[in-house]
Design an enzyme around this catalytic site. Sequence first.
Site, short mmCIF file in Angstrom:
data_model
loop_
_atom_site.label_atom_id
_atom_site.label_comp_id
_atom_site.label_asym_id
_atom_site.label_seq_id
_atom_site.Cartn_x
_atom_site.Cartn_y
_atom_site.Cartn_z
N ASN A 166 67.82 3.02 59.64
CA ASN A 166 68.51 3.79 58.59
C ASN A 166 69.55 4.73 59.20
OD1 ASN A 166 66.43 5.37 59.72
ND2 ASN A 166 66.23 6.63 57.89
N ASP A 173 57.02 8.61 64.10
CA ASP A 173 58.03 8.73 63.03
C ASP A 173 58.95 9.92 63.33
OD1 ASP A 173 59.63 8.35 60.86
OD2 ASP A 173 58.10 8.71 59.34
O1 DOR Z 1 60.31 11.57 56.59
C1 DOR Z 1 61.07 10.60 56.70
N1 DOR Z 1 62.21 10.71 57.40
N2 DOR Z 1 60.77 9.44 56.11
C2 DOR Z 1 61.63 8.41 56.07
O2 DOR Z 1 61.32 7.40 55.51
C3 DOR Z 1 62.98 8.54 56.66
C4 DOR Z 1 62.95 9.55 57.75
C5 DOR Z 1 64.32 9.91 58.24
O3 DOR Z 1 65.06 9.00 58.60
O4 DOR Z 1 64.63 11.10 58.33
ZN ZN Z 2 60.62 6.76 59.67
ZN ZN Z 3 59.32 5.69 56.38
#
Ligand code: DOR
Ligand code: ZN
Ligand code: ZN
Length: 447
Positions: free
Chosen positions: A95, A310
């Site tokens: 992303n 994450d």
């Molecule tokens: O907390 C999040 N941050 N969830 C996501 O799905 C995207 C991510 C981001 O790219 O900052």
């Molecule tokens: Zn993520």
């Molecule tokens: Zn995610």
Amino acid sequence: MPVDTVLYNTKVYTHGRLIEAGLAVDEGRIFKIAKETNLPPASAKLDLKGNVTLPGLIDSHVHLRNQQLAYKEDFFTGTAAAAAGGITLTIDMPNNKPVTMDSKSLRERMKLAEKRVVVNVAFYSAFPKDLEEVSSIVEEGAVAFKLYMSQEIGGLDVDDDDMLLHAFKDVGKMGAPIAVHAEDREMLENMRRKMEKAGRKDVEAYVKAHPPQAEIKATKRIIQLTKKSSAHLHFCHVSSAVALNAILKAKNTGYPFTCEVTPHHLLMSSEHLKRYGTLALADPPLGNKDDVKALWIALKHGSIDTLASDHAPHTMEEKEVESVWDAEPGIPGLETMLPLLLAQVNDGHLTMADLVKLTSEKPAQIFDLRGRGSLNAGNCADIVVVDMNQEYKIDSSRFYSKAKYSPFDSWKVKGKPVKTFVNGQLVMDEGEIVAKPGTGQIVRWES
Ligand code: DOR
Ligand code: ZN
Ligand code: ZN
């Protein structure tokens, strides 16, 4: 001929246990693990002072940003953060700006990363507009695809089951896994509209706008769809007990489903979100205490496959906003994951064997990263040395990440990564990054 390096005076985690041994490293690979007296002569010898040597962590959920989002993080700062956190390979999420979603955008990202990274990096791609591109994306080297069900990122209409199934069948044929962010887009949008209309702009309203039902609905839908394909589906950041149960049931049917949990969903709950505000805001948001309990039970049963950070860095300005709807969700996690988990090992909540399985062995298996994820002769010398006795407080002002904040700030931990080796080269030593940008490698899908 002597080997490049011998690491000695350490306990090495190999073949499922810690043994008193040393490691001989040559040309980026582990040459031999044996009693010190049985190791070959070496050009350099390094005393590890009795510390523990583990396989470097493979963090399969990282947002390294760069390009137009380089103000949040770039390939150097993100991988320096990884090295500081004992992570030797990160898998980069798609992303980005531009979105990684075809062979051209992927190639461009790899080219930019190559000269800048200090740990190894592999890449996800989002789905392309033209499904004919799926095979060229894999040939270009993406190790997995990522599907966002919460919003449209990439070329697929997430509400179109037929298209999704078509895409899943194509990816299934190539053998690459698909990671999914399972939250139902429509439900999120409706709930958010409701909250905004009611004039709410607090973090609790944000949690209400991301109800567990959104995760459950998307999870159940994608399980049914995946079963009609031969694809391997990997659930990212499971946060709710009910969604978790649906996943565990699906895993028991014998289909290739796997799942990931983040340290923040495991160690914090909605109570922390109230306390820390947007610094603890992530998608999906932190669960309640029962959700957290369910994650721990599943973890202890061996039903969770991976732990991943994450790592989702944003600027402080993007966090300190008046209305929660203007806040960017995401928590930087590369520099806190291993310290937090080592503290869990020291507290007896997690075994060292589980830690290694969840953060190295299983990610290597799921993403088919050959020769990585465990310390064995012949494997890549991706190594982290940890001091299990150091007690300290997490201090986000010292992060290498551009995101110098954390909801874990000031948390007391015991256990610290003190040296990180990537492909046999020392990249982090006592908290300092000692390698040049470009020391890490781009790891590509191998057919
Ligand atoms: O907390 C999040 N941050 N969830 C996501 O799905 C995207 C991510 C981001 O790219 O900052
Ligand atoms: Zn993520
Ligand atoms: Zn995610």
